[in-house]
Each structure stands twice: as C-alpha cells, then as structure tokens.
Design a protein around this motif. Sequence first.
Motif, short mmCIF file in Angstrom:
data_model
loop_
_atom_site.label_atom_id
_atom_site.label_comp_id
_atom_site.label_asym_id
_atom_site.label_seq_id
_atom_site.Cartn_x
_atom_site.Cartn_y
_atom_site.Cartn_z
N SER A 48 -33.15 104.35 -30.51
CA SER A 48 -33.03 103.53 -31.92
C SER A 48 -31.60 102.71 -31.58
O SER A 48 -31.43 101.62 -32.67
CB SER A 48 -32.73 104.42 -32.89
N LYS A 49 -30.87 102.92 -30.59
CA LYS A 49 -29.50 102.19 -30.28
C LYS A 49 -29.89 100.83 -30.02
O LYS A 49 -29.12 99.91 -29.95
CB LYS A 49 -28.61 103.05 -29.43
N ARG A 50 -31.10 100.63 -29.55
CA ARG A 50 -31.46 99.18 -29.09
C ARG A 50 -31.46 98.35 -30.28
O ARG A 50 -31.46 96.95 -29.92
CB ARG A 50 -32.89 99.23 -28.35
N VAL A 51 -31.66 98.75 -31.53
CA VAL A 51 -31.38 97.94 -32.47
C VAL A 51 -30.34 96.94 -32.53
O VAL A 51 -30.31 95.88 -32.95
CB VAL A 51 -31.94 98.53 -33.95
N GLN A 52 -29.13 97.54 -32.11
CA GLN A 52 -28.00 96.87 -31.98
C GLN A 52 -27.78 95.75 -31.00
O GLN A 52 -26.93 94.81 -31.42
CB GLN A 52 -26.79 97.85 -31.70
N THR A 53 -28.73 95.76 -29.80
CA THR A 53 -28.48 94.68 -28.82
C THR A 53 -29.77 93.97 -28.76
O THR A 53 -29.76 93.11 -27.90
CB THR A 53 -28.25 95.53 -27.64
N HIS A 54 -31.06 94.14 -29.53
CA HIS A 54 -32.38 93.43 -29.33
C HIS A 54 -32.44 92.77 -30.77
O HIS A 54 -32.24 93.49 -31.63
CB HIS A 54 -33.24 94.32 -28.84
N THR A 55 -32.84 91.47 -30.77
CA THR A 55 -33.21 90.88 -31.93
C THR A 55 -34.81 90.79 -32.02
O THR A 55 -35.60 90.84 -30.82
CB THR A 55 -32.68 89.43 -32.09
N ASN A 56 -35.37 90.57 -33.17
CA ASN A 56 -37.04 90.25 -32.90
C ASN A 56 -37.46 91.40 -32.84
O ASN A 56 -38.64 91.49 -31.93
CB ASN A 56 -37.10 89.08 -32.49
N LEU A 57 -37.32 92.66 -33.18
CA LEU A 57 -38.02 94.03 -32.74
C LEU A 57 -39.22 94.27 -33.72
O LEU A 57 -39.10 93.85 -34.87
CB LEU A 57 -36.74 94.84 -32.78
N ASN A 58 -40.03 95.04 -33.22
CA ASN A 58 -41.10 95.46 -33.88
C ASN A 58 -41.10 96.88 -34.21
O ASN A 58 -40.91 97.38 -33.13
CB ASN A 58 -42.35 94.99 -33.24
N PHE A 59 -41.25 97.39 -35.44
CA PHE A 59 -41.21 98.73 -35.52
C PHE A 59 -42.53 99.36 -35.75
O PHE A 59 -43.56 98.52 -36.52
CB PHE A 59 -40.32 98.98 -36.78
N GLY A 60 -42.73 100.57 -35.70
CA GLY A 60 -43.95 101.23 -35.85
C GLY A 60 -45.16 100.96 -34.73
O GLY A 60 -44.92 100.19 -33.87
N ASP A 61 -46.36 101.17 -35.27
CA ASP A 61 -47.35 101.18 -34.33
C ASP A 61 -48.23 100.14 -34.41
O ASP A 61 -49.06 99.60 -33.66
CB ASP A 61 -48.51 102.49 -34.59
N ILE A 62 -48.03 99.35 -35.57
CA ILE A 62 -48.76 98.28 -35.95
C ILE A 62 -47.78 96.98 -36.09
O ILE A 62 -46.90 97.15 -36.97
CB ILE A 62 -49.79 98.24 -37.26
N LEU A 63 -48.15 95.66 -35.48
CA LEU A 63 -47.03 94.59 -35.87
C LEU A 63 -47.76 94.16 -37.13
O LEU A 63 -49.05 93.80 -37.45
CB LEU A 63 -47.54 93.75 -34.67
N THR A 64 -47.00 93.97 -38.16
CA THR A 64 -47.19 93.31 -39.39
C THR A 64 -46.77 91.93 -39.65
O THR A 64 -45.41 91.75 -39.08
CB THR A 64 -46.93 94.38 -40.57
N PRO A 65 -47.24 91.29 -40.71
CA PRO A 65 -46.36 89.99 -41.24
C PRO A 65 -45.00 90.53 -41.59
O PRO A 65 -44.85 91.62 -42.27
CB PRO A 65 -47.41 89.53 -42.38
N ASP A 66 -44.31 89.62 -41.65
CA ASP A 66 -42.68 89.95 -42.12
C ASP A 66 -42.72 90.27 -43.49
O ASP A 66 -41.71 91.28 -43.53
CB ASP A 66 -42.08 88.59 -41.78
N ASP A 67 -43.38 89.72 -44.14
CA ASP A 67 -43.17 90.11 -45.63
C ASP A 67 -44.20 91.53 -46.25
O ASP A 67 -44.11 91.65 -47.39
CB ASP A 67 -43.40 88.95 -46.70
N PHE A 68 -44.99 91.82 -45.25
CA PHE A 68 -45.51 93.25 -45.69
C PHE A 68 -44.53 94.40 -45.86
O PHE A 68 -43.50 94.26 -44.98
CB PHE A 68 -46.55 93.46 -44.41
N GLN A 69 -44.59 95.05 -47.03
CA GLN A 69 -43.63 96.04 -47.36
C GLN A 69 -43.40 97.39 -46.66
O GLN A 69 -42.65 98.07 -46.78
CB GLN A 69 -43.64 96.30 -48.83
N TYR A 70 -44.52 97.49 -45.62
CA TYR A 70 -44.51 98.82 -44.87
C TYR A 70 -44.46 98.78 -43.42
O TYR A 70 -44.94 97.81 -42.88
CB TYR A 70 -45.71 99.68 -45.07
#
Length: 151
Positions: A48-70
């Motif tokens: 999780s510390k990579r969040v501080q050094t990388h931008t445009n990260l994708n979280f979770g198992d599914i890439l979702t549209p930016d405005d998808f709430q989950y």
Amino acid sequence: MTNGKNKGNKWERDVANLFSEHYKNTYKIENSFRRNPDSGSFVGGSNSKRVQTHTNLNFGDILTPDDFQYVIECKSYKEAPSFKSLLTSNKQLDSWFSQASQDADLANKKPIVIVKYNRTPPVVWLNEKPDSYLIEYNGWYCNTLCNFLKD
C-alpha cells in the motif's frame, strides 16, 4: 483438479464482462470494466505504500470507470462458509473485507466483494446497508449479484 488462479482469473473476467454489459448505456463505451492485470497486488496489503510514489493506480480486481463508486474485489471458491461461521466468526470473510476496505480507502471509493461458490448463485457483500439483503455479517450485507445489479 481445477487451477485456483485460473478459476479466479476467469471469475474476474466474467464479472468485468457482466458489469460492462450491465452499465453499457451508462458509460457508453464497450468493455468499460476490465480485469485488473495486477488484481490489486501492486498496491494491496504491504504494498500500500506504493500509493505515495505512483500515480494513476488501479485498485481491486476490476478496472472500473473513474466515476464508478466501488472498488470490486472478486473471489471464487469451492464451498460457501457455514451458517455457524456467519453467526460467530469467519476469518476468510474478515480477510476479504479487510482487503477490499483497504483498496477502497486508498481509492476513495466504497468496497464490494463479489463471491462465486460452486453450484451457488454469485453474491455481493457491501459494508453499507442496502434496502434488501440476505444476511448481515460484521457490518457487511450480503445479497445476490442479480439483486445488486437490479438496484
């Protein structure tokens, strides 16, 4: 014997395709949901510390549209937990919920865990109370995936 990783990857693709089809009129793009090639491992857990050094990260198992709430965490397992474990303690569910919550917090979204067990309709676990649900476990509410997509 089924390879567990392949089974999980297939389930992630199935969920991505299902959500893409379900939300195609909302996002007006084909395949708006895709399996995350990292499946959350790049920033999950101790990474999780990579969040501080990388931008445009994708979280979770599914890439979702930016405005998808989950943030979507997918699990595919042979057997569902026992009813007794849902009344007392289930370490597997607790681990999944912790993982999904961590990714959702980092992404500033809400977590959902979508689970498929053999010979059982897929279910969705949410940590916010929906209008209808099947069971509650430690502040997480379970419903069928079909019902979740209807709401």
